[in-house]
Design a protein around this motif. Sequence first.
Motif, PDB file in Angstrom:
ATOM      1  N   ILE A   1     -22.723  -2.625 -12.114  1.00  0.00           N
ATOM      2  CA  ILE A   1     -23.330  -2.159 -13.357  1.00  0.00           C
ATOM      3  C   ILE A   1     -24.501  -3.072 -13.698  1.00  0.00           C
ATOM      4  O   ILE A   1     -24.334  -4.290 -13.781  1.00  0.00           O
ATOM      5  N   THR A   2     -25.672  -2.481 -13.896  1.00  0.00           N
ATOM      6  CA  THR A   2     -26.835  -3.229 -14.370  1.00  0.00           C
ATOM      7  C   THR A   2     -27.112  -2.820 -15.806  1.00  0.00           C
ATOM      8  O   THR A   2     -27.227  -1.628 -16.110  1.00  0.00           O
ATOM      9  N   LEU A   3     -27.209  -3.809 -16.678  1.00  0.00           N
ATOM     10  CA  LEU A   3     -27.417  -3.590 -18.107  1.00  0.00           C
ATOM     11  C   LEU A   3     -28.783  -4.114 -18.502  1.00  0.00           C
ATOM     12  O   LEU A   3     -29.110  -5.275 -18.236  1.00  0.00           O
ATOM     13  N   ALA A   4     -29.578  -3.275 -19.154  1.00  0.00           N
ATOM     14  CA  ALA A   4     -30.901  -3.686 -19.617  1.00  0.00           C
ATOM     15  C   ALA A   4     -31.007  -3.446 -21.110  1.00  0.00           C
ATOM     16  O   ALA A   4     -30.618  -2.384 -21.606  1.00  0.00           O
ATOM     17  N   ASP A   5     -31.535  -4.425 -21.832  1.00  0.00           N
ATOM     18  CA  ASP A   5     -31.688  -4.285 -23.274  1.00  0.00           C
ATOM     19  C   ASP A   5     -32.689  -5.322 -23.761  1.00  0.00           C
ATOM     20  O   ASP A   5     -32.893  -6.368 -23.114  1.00  0.00           O
ATOM     21  N   LEU A   6     -33.296  -5.034 -24.918  1.00  0.00           N
ATOM     22  CA  LEU A   6     -34.198  -6.001 -25.542  1.00  0.00           C
ATOM     23  C   LEU A   6     -33.439  -7.177 -26.144  1.00  0.00           C
ATOM     24  O   LEU A   6     -33.976  -8.275 -26.269  1.00  0.00           O
ATOM     25  N   SER A   7     -32.194  -6.954 -26.540  1.00  0.00           N
ATOM     26  CA  SER A   7     -31.426  -7.926 -27.320  1.00  0.00           C
ATOM     27  C   SER A   7     -30.461  -8.726 -26.450  1.00  0.00           C
ATOM     28  O   SER A   7     -29.558  -8.160 -25.830  1.00  0.00           O
ATOM     29  N   GLN A   8     -30.617 -10.040 -26.427  1.00  0.00           N
ATOM     30  CA  GLN A   8     -29.700 -10.881 -25.666  1.00  0.00           C
ATOM     31  C   GLN A   8     -28.284 -10.859 -26.238  1.00  0.00           C
ATOM     32  O   GLN A   8     -27.321 -10.797 -25.471  1.00  0.00           O
ATOM     33  N   PRO A   9     -28.096 -10.917 -27.570  1.00  0.00           N
ATOM     34  CA  PRO A   9     -26.734 -10.802 -28.092  1.00  0.00           C
ATOM     35  C   PRO A   9     -26.039  -9.499 -27.692  1.00  0.00           C
ATOM     36  O   PRO A   9     -24.831  -9.486 -27.428  1.00  0.00           O
ATOM     37  N   MET A  10     -26.783  -8.393 -27.650  1.00  0.00           N
ATOM     38  CA  MET A  10     -26.202  -7.135 -27.183  1.00  0.00           C
ATOM     39  C   MET A  10     -25.784  -7.250 -25.723  1.00  0.00           C
ATOM     40  O   MET A  10     -24.678  -6.837 -25.331  1.00  0.00           O
ATOM     41  N   LEU A  11     -26.641  -7.819 -24.887  1.00  0.00           N
ATOM     42  CA  LEU A  11     -26.321  -7.979 -23.466  1.00  0.00           C
ATOM     43  C   LEU A  11     -25.093  -8.863 -23.263  1.00  0.00           C
ATOM     44  O   LEU A  11     -24.238  -8.573 -22.420  1.00  0.00           O
ATOM     45  N   ASP A  12     -25.015  -9.937 -24.027  1.00  0.00           N
ATOM     46  CA  ASP A  12     -23.860 -10.841 -23.914  1.00  0.00           C
ATOM     47  C   ASP A  12     -22.561 -10.120 -24.257  1.00  0.00           C
ATOM     48  O   ASP A  12     -21.547 -10.268 -23.565  1.00  0.00           O
ATOM     49  N   LYS A  13     -22.593  -9.334 -25.333  1.00  0.00           N
ATOM     50  CA  LYS A  13     -21.402  -8.578 -25.738  1.00  0.00           C
ATOM     51  C   LYS A  13     -21.060  -7.513 -24.694  1.00  0.00           C
ATOM     52  O   LYS A  13     -19.876  -7.307 -24.366  1.00  0.00           O
ATOM     53  N   ALA A  14     -22.073  -6.839 -24.170  1.00  0.00           N
ATOM     54  CA  ALA A  14     -21.830  -5.804 -23.164  1.00  0.00           C
ATOM     55  C   ALA A  14     -21.187  -6.400 -21.917  1.00  0.00           C
ATOM     56  O   ALA A  14     -20.217  -5.857 -21.375  1.00  0.00           O
ATOM     57  N   ARG A  15     -21.706  -7.514 -21.435  1.00  0.00           N
ATOM     58  CA  ARG A  15     -21.124  -8.146 -20.244  1.00  0.00           C
ATOM     59  C   ARG A  15     -19.670  -8.571 -20.508  1.00  0.00           C
ATOM     60  O   ARG A  15     -18.790  -8.381 -19.667  1.00  0.00           O
ATOM     61  N   GLU A  16     -19.443  -9.138 -21.677  1.00  0.00           N
ATOM     62  CA  GLU A  16     -18.099  -9.582 -22.050  1.00  0.00           C
ATOM     63  C   GLU A  16     -17.100  -8.429 -22.010  1.00  0.00           C
ATOM     64  O   GLU A  16     -15.948  -8.592 -21.589  1.00  0.00           O
TER      65      GLU A  16
END
Length: 238
Positions: free
Chosen positions: A79-94
């Motif tokens: 799964i590759t996740l792309a977003d402008l927001s680092q907090p969103m990416l951190d939560k998504a990976r978690e």
Amino acid sequence: MHNKSTIEEIEARFDKDVARFSNLETGQQTTLDASFTMELITDGIAAMDPHPKRILDIGCGAGNYPVKLLSKMITNPDITLADLSQPMLDKARERIQPLTTGMVQTVKGDFRTIPLEENSFDAIIATAVLHHLRDDVDWETAFARLYHLLRPGGSLWIFDLVAQEHPAIQGLLFKERYGHYLASLKDATYRDQVFAYIEQEDSPRSVMYQANLLKQAGFRSVDILHKNLCFASFVAFK
């Protein structure tokens, strides 16, 4: 158009809103049929390709769609996740990494320019993200990039705020009917707040505009999955 929010301003707003976008049951409350559409799109991806190797989610937010999709998979895709927001990416990976033995990669930035491998993804998810595009060049660049990122036979799954071609229908479906829905969530003040940030941040285009542009970008077919007032979901096949 020049008064619209910048990429940096949109990023800052989403940085502060991770919890709201982590609710798998409601999704975005301001989005019509959010839960229904999440089920529809993830069911569609699973039906199209039961054994995908690589999935890309652009504007992934807190990762609701991959979380839901992986609950329906018997394999473990990357799964590759792309977003402008680092907090969103951190939560998504978690949330996502425990659900797959595949690699979970996060990439911060604008999906049109971040480094991603072309001809490599089995499916791309683009939900509540494309309405942030601006002029025709933005839309053309975005759809061309998404086309080139997909492998041959891959699919692009879109759910988003859309505009209507005729001003009277736009007024009816958006201002009147969608406005009534927003007011019913809380009150008229809340409705006006949502309308204000849509006006400030968003530049939605019609379903037909996007379907035609997808064909111009090279996609061989487009199917409309669902539409309710000013929200629509559709899929394009490479």
